[in-house]
Design a protein around this motif. Structure first.
Motif, short mmCIF file in Angstrom:
data_model
loop_
_atom_site.label_atom_id
_atom_site.label_comp_id
_atom_site.label_asym_id
_atom_site.label_seq_id
_atom_site.Cartn_x
_atom_site.Cartn_y
_atom_site.Cartn_z
N LEU A 170 0.83 -1.21 0.00
CA LEU A 170 0.00 0.00 0.00
C LEU A 170 0.86 1.26 0.00
O LEU A 170 0.58 2.23 -0.71
N ILE A 171 1.93 1.21 0.78
CA ILE A 171 2.82 2.36 0.85
C ILE A 171 3.44 2.62 -0.53
O ILE A 171 3.46 3.75 -1.02
N GLU A 172 3.88 1.56 -1.16
CA GLU A 172 4.48 1.69 -2.50
C GLU A 172 3.46 2.26 -3.48
O GLU A 172 3.74 3.20 -4.23
N GLY A 173 2.27 1.71 -3.48
CA GLY A 173 1.23 2.18 -4.38
C GLY A 173 0.91 3.65 -4.14
O GLY A 173 0.75 4.43 -5.07
N TYR A 174 0.83 4.00 -2.89
CA TYR A 174 0.49 5.39 -2.56
C TYR A 174 1.59 6.34 -3.00
O TYR A 174 1.34 7.43 -3.51
N LEU A 176 3.52 5.91 -5.51
CA LEU A 176 3.48 6.00 -6.97
C LEU A 176 2.31 6.83 -7.47
O LEU A 176 2.46 7.68 -8.33
N TRP A 177 1.13 6.55 -6.93
CA TRP A 177 -0.07 7.14 -7.52
C TRP A 177 -0.97 7.87 -6.53
O TRP A 177 -2.13 8.16 -6.83
N GLU A 210 10.01 -6.05 -4.83
CA GLU A 210 11.15 -5.88 -3.92
C GLU A 210 11.00 -4.58 -3.11
O GLU A 210 11.21 -4.55 -1.90
N ASN A 211 10.58 -3.51 -3.81
CA ASN A 211 10.36 -2.24 -3.10
C ASN A 211 9.30 -2.38 -2.01
O ASN A 211 9.42 -1.80 -0.93
#
Ligand code: ARG
Length: 569
Positions: A170-174, A176-177, A210-211
């Motif tokens: 979720l953190i990665e998605g947030y 990014l977008w 991985e991120n």
């Protein structure tokens, strides 16, 4: 109130040299009233006394004597001793107790000094609070209230699903977008969209995955940016969940979710390691439970991250130490039966006193089924609870518009009836049964439903209003209530506390829900057979007092189930 059963047990125990408590357990309430108010199956003593049940019954009948004159007669019927209580004695006891305790009628001190931890509701952050969580919330809340009423010190915990590798995603998605989604406005829906999108990307792109893993690691290590985002997701989700809790009027003593245990799991790992119980298996760390015929309990995943089970084990340690619980209860769907069996087994290795490990109890419940088919609690077919509760209210609003458009406090009443109907429907059957979710059934004002119970309650109020007074108990002539319908109600009220005790011992709110329907139905017959507002003042006073008593018990009982009573409907 005299505990008739106890008096009978005392008298029998004097004659057979067995503890009163044991006899008490054997005494039954016959389903057929003609067989008496209480019944003692003498075959329970046959082995001990080396005598035929019938002989035991005959002998006992000769030898037992009741000092108080509450016993009408004692009969011997095929090895049973049947006891008939003086009807007047019932009436006197019940009405005196009602008068003395009012809205505390049924309360007990049996739980004083005992701590009960209840873990219930527990929705997952950034995921919908859906209908599958409804049952946990409603069943847990009813058990909470019943235990509290019985004098226990109860601690209600919302063990939120606010931890786990999905937060790395979720953190990665947030990151990014985030700008494309309005998570402040509509947190759960938007976060779910982000989650689906990032999951898809992870499948295509190994570096993104991985991120995500790194983010979770960073979150565990306290990286400020990750912690800030996680906190934001959690707070926004809770704000949305709170709307449901407000509608249901459910609250908690603790909101310590899974994340709370992030720094408390090492101890679990250390203890298990020290005892040589932690075994590597396909890259993960497990506790082997094959001797208990169970699959292994996974403590650490292949990637080194901890699991749902590890957090639950840390929670057991924490709850034992901080709440010194006499019982720790967990209310979840039956899908988690194995999970709890496993962690309760592993908990035995954590150096805790048996007082704790022997008193961990999973309280499973069945699925909710729509008339149209299964509704999964884990994925798919997601119905949001907030929408569902609001639909209940709007359906009741429509019914009121048709039937009683001039009702005052229409909104408030529709809320109590709509929400009450959903809660009642959830609690009316043994919890392990799958629940059928059908609007017409649960909103049927003549069925075995919340609205029916509320309707009878409102009836008792309008009768008292019409009379213009509630009689004083001193003015009530008990002999006016000797008819069958009145006595039936008196006896039901007498058994109210016993009903609560049974519901608490079995963790089954349905026992109380059915009782309330039974009481409502019996009041309805009483009311159909007997006029209440009559010429004869003595008769009217007695019937009004009974009416008042029924209303009181219905209201106390409904509130214990988490249901509010309307004053008019
Ligand atoms: N969050 C979990 C779920 O939605 C339920 C948690 C139950 N409590 C516990 N201590 N495991 O399935």
């Amino acid at each position: 109130m005299i505990d008739f059963k106890e008096q009978i047990a005392k008298e029998i125990s004097k004659n057979v040299n067995l503890p009163k408590e044991e006899i008490y357990e054997y005494i039954e309430v016959p389903s057929d009233e003609k067989m008496g108010d209480f019944s003692f199956p003498c075959f329970k003593l046959a082995k001990e006394l080396k005598k035929a049940p019938q002989m035991i019954a005959e002998d006992l009948k000769q030898n037992i004597h009741f000092k108080e004159d509450f016993m009408q007669k004692v009969d011997v019927v095929s090895g049973y001793l049947n006891f008939y209580i003086q009807p007047q004695e019932y009436i006197k006891n019940v009405l005196n107790k009602i008068d003395a305790s009012k809205e505390n009628f049924g309360k007990s001190t049996i739980g004083n000094g005992k701590n009960i931890v209840i873990d219930y509701s527990a929705p997952n952050i950034a995921k919908p609070f859906h209908i599958g969580h409804l049952r946990s919330t409603v069943i847990g809340n009813a058990i909470y209230k019943i235990y509290k009423f019985l004098g226990y010190n109860v601690i209600g915990i919302n063990h939120l699903g606010d931890y786990g590798t999905q937060f790395g995603k979720l953190i990665e998605g947030y990151k990014l977008w985030g700008k494309e989604y309005n998570i402040e406005e509509n947190p759960i829906d938007e976060l779910t969209k982000i989650y689906v999108r990032i999951n898809n990307l992870c499948k295509e792109d190994e570096t993104v995955l991985e991120n995500c893993r790194n983010n979770f690691k960073k979150l565990e290590d306290g990286d400020p940016e990750c912690v800030e985002l996680w906190t934001k997701f959690r707070e926004l989700s809770l704000k949305e969940f709170q709307k449901v809790y407000d509608l249901l009027q459910v609250s908690f003593d603790s909101w310590n979710g899974e994340a709370f245990y992030s720094d408390k799991m090492q101890e679990v790992v250390d203890i298990l390691k020290e005892k040589n119980l932690l075994k590597p298996s396909e890259g993960a760390m497990i506790v082997d439970l094959s001797e208990k015929d169970m699959p292994p309990c996974i403590i650490e995943k292949t990637n080194g991250s901890t699991t749902y089970a590890t957090r639950d084990l840390a929670a057991i340690l924490y709850r034992a130490r901080n709440y010194d619980f006499d019982k720790a209860l967990y209310v979840t769907s039956y899908e988690q039966i194995l999970h709890f069996k496993q962690i309760f087994e592993v908990a035995k290795y954590l150096n805790l006193n048996e007082k704790y490990t022997q008193n961990l109890v999973h309280i499973p419940f069945g699925m909710i089924q729509l008339k149209s088919g299964k509704m999964s609690t884990r994925e798919g077919n997601v119905i949001k609870l907030e929408d569902l509760l609001n639909e209940a209210i709007s359906r009741v609003n429509k019914i009121i518009d048709e039937k009683n458009p001039d009702l005052e406090n229409k909104e408030e009443t529709a809320k109590k009836i709509g929400i009450g109907a959903v809660i009642f429907n959830d609690l009316y059957n043994s919890r392990i049964k799958d629940e059928i979710f059908d609007w017409d059934t649960m909103l049927n004002f003549n069925g075995e439903t919340g609205p029916y119970m509320q309707y009878i309650y409102v009836r008792t109020r309008s009768l008292l209003e019409k009379a213009g007074y509630i009689p004083k108990l001193e003015e009530v002539d008990f002999t006016q209530l000797l008819d069958e319908a009145s006595l039936k109600i008196i006896k039901l009220i007498y058994s109210f506390q016993d009903t609560l005790l049974q519901a608490s011992e079995k963790y089954e709110p349905y026992i109380l829900a059915r009782y309330l329907i039974h009481l409502s139905q019996n009041f309805s017959s009483f009311y159909n057979e007997n006029k209440i507002i009559v010429e004869n003042k003595a008769l009217q006073d007695a019937r009004l007092y009974l009416t008042y008593s029924v209303g009181l018990v219905l209201k106390i009982g409904a509130e214990l189930l988490g249901i509010q009573m309307p004053n008019k409907m």
